[in-house]
Design an enzyme around this catalytic site. Structure first.
Site, mmCIF file in Angstrom:
data_model
loop_
_atom_site.group_PDB
_atom_site.id
_atom_site.type_symbol
_atom_site.label_atom_id
_atom_site.label_comp_id
_atom_site.label_asym_id
_atom_site.label_seq_id
_atom_site.Cartn_x
_atom_site.Cartn_y
_atom_site.Cartn_z
ATOM 1 N N PRO A 10 2.348 1.221 3.235
ATOM 2 C CA PRO A 10 3.656 0.912 3.815
ATOM 3 C C PRO A 10 4.434 2.162 4.218
ATOM 4 O O PRO A 10 4.672 3.040 3.399
ATOM 5 C CB PRO A 10 4.381 0.169 2.694
ATOM 6 C CG PRO A 10 3.387 -0.033 1.613
ATOM 7 C CD PRO A 10 2.279 0.932 1.817
ATOM 8 N N GLU A 11 4.791 2.229 5.475
ATOM 9 C CA GLU A 11 5.696 3.265 5.972
ATOM 10 C C GLU A 11 6.944 2.538 6.479
ATOM 11 O O GLU A 11 7.108 1.352 6.220
ATOM 12 C CB GLU A 11 5.017 4.071 7.093
ATOM 13 C CG GLU A 11 3.715 4.712 6.636
ATOM 14 C CD GLU A 11 3.016 5.500 7.733
ATOM 15 O OE1 GLU A 11 3.699 5.965 8.658
ATOM 16 O OE2 GLU A 11 1.788 5.654 7.665
#
Length: 275
Positions: free
Chosen positions: A2-3
DNA sequence: CCGACGTCCTGCTAGC
DNA sequence: TGCTAGCAGGACGTCG
């Protein structure tokens, strides 16, 4: 992994599911997360209502109807979702809140690089984030951005990964933004011209905006707050495409190691000495 | 002060 | 076919 776009998607998904709902219980598992949950926090969340859900960089912030702020990081493999309490507990669920006695707001994290913690109040939270995070990518301003890049001898890839330089960018979107800007990942920050810095600033916003529109990228096990996967991974120009043809020029995409991370780029579209 | 590198953690997969 | 070594990387501590 996750960014910013993935975290933003989680927050948008979760918002209607958790805001206005009352926390009726909290369960903490035996496995230690990166930043461990303390038992004394339990009584400070039970009975409280979730007022708002926000994102800063890759951090998720839940505002309660008390000064306390819940702070969550998904790390590499974190999943933060809401499911009926009657659903079976997914494996690797290390912590969850019960909402209204009916829903499970659960934190699942296979590799336990993530964390869930409670901060005393908004100022404490602000201090915590300010110490770690630079500006949001969408809030970057041309002149300060150029100055930040020019201050460092480090390669652009390393600077993009540094949360204190710009918040929320990780390995995928750093590579994608450098491609979109036509800049080599090893290009030194100090050697960046105003035109190059501007290209990178615009490319970052464009790549991240498009990724958010597509609900982020699902590489391994990322899912949004409602359990739905992302679809931006089909649009990658370089990330994970080593050995394949560049969509723009046909050159074989290369993979090198920069700042300890695998880094994908097109040797033709991102020349080493690009002006 | 700055930058490079090791550490945490588990699941998948390349290669024998 | 089955095993295992190596790889994936976000944040942060440590070291030079």
């Amino acid at each position: 992994m996750p960014e910013l776009p993935e975290v933003e998607t989680v927050v948008r998904d979760l918002r209607p599911l958790v805001c206005g709902h009352r926390i009726t219980d909290v369960i903490n598992g035996p496995h230690r997360l990166r930043r461990p949950w303390r038992d004394e926090w339990n009584e400070r969340v039970v009975g409280r209502t979730v007022q708002a859900l926000d994102r800063r960089g890759k951090w998720i912030i839940a505002e309660l109807d008390s000064p306390a702020r819940l702070l969550v990081h998904l790390g590499m493999t974190g999943q933060f979702t809401v499911a009926p309490l009657t659903d079976p507990l997914p494996t690797h669920t290390h912590w969850y809140l019960v909402l209204d006695g009916r829903w499970r707001w659960q934190f699942r994290d296979i590799r336990r690089f993530g964390s869930v913690e409670l901060l005393a109040d908004a100022p404490t939270l602000e201090a915590f984030l300010a110490k770690r995070l630079g500006p949001e990518p969408f809030a970057l301003q041309a002149q300060p951005w150029l100055v930040t890049l020019n201050k460092s001898q480090r390669p652009l890839k390393a600077l993009l990964l540094d949360q204190a330089v710009v918040a929320g960018v990780g390995n995928i979107y750093a590579d994608e933004a450098l491609f979109a800007a036509g800049l080599h990942p090893l290009h030194p920050g100090a050697a960046t011209t105003p035109a190059q810095a501007e290209r990178l600033r615009v490319a970052l916003a464009a790549v991240l905006t498009r990724a958010i529109d597509e609900r982020g990228s699902t590489i391994r096990n990322y899912v949004g707050g409602s359990g739905l996967a992302g679809r931006y991974q089909t649009a990658f120009a370089v990330y994970g495409r080593a050995g394949q043809a560049c969509r723009q020029c046909g050159t074989e995409i290369g993979c090198i190691r920069v700042a300890g991370r695998s880094t994908h780029y097109c040797p033709t579209c991102q020349p080493q000495a690009s002006a």
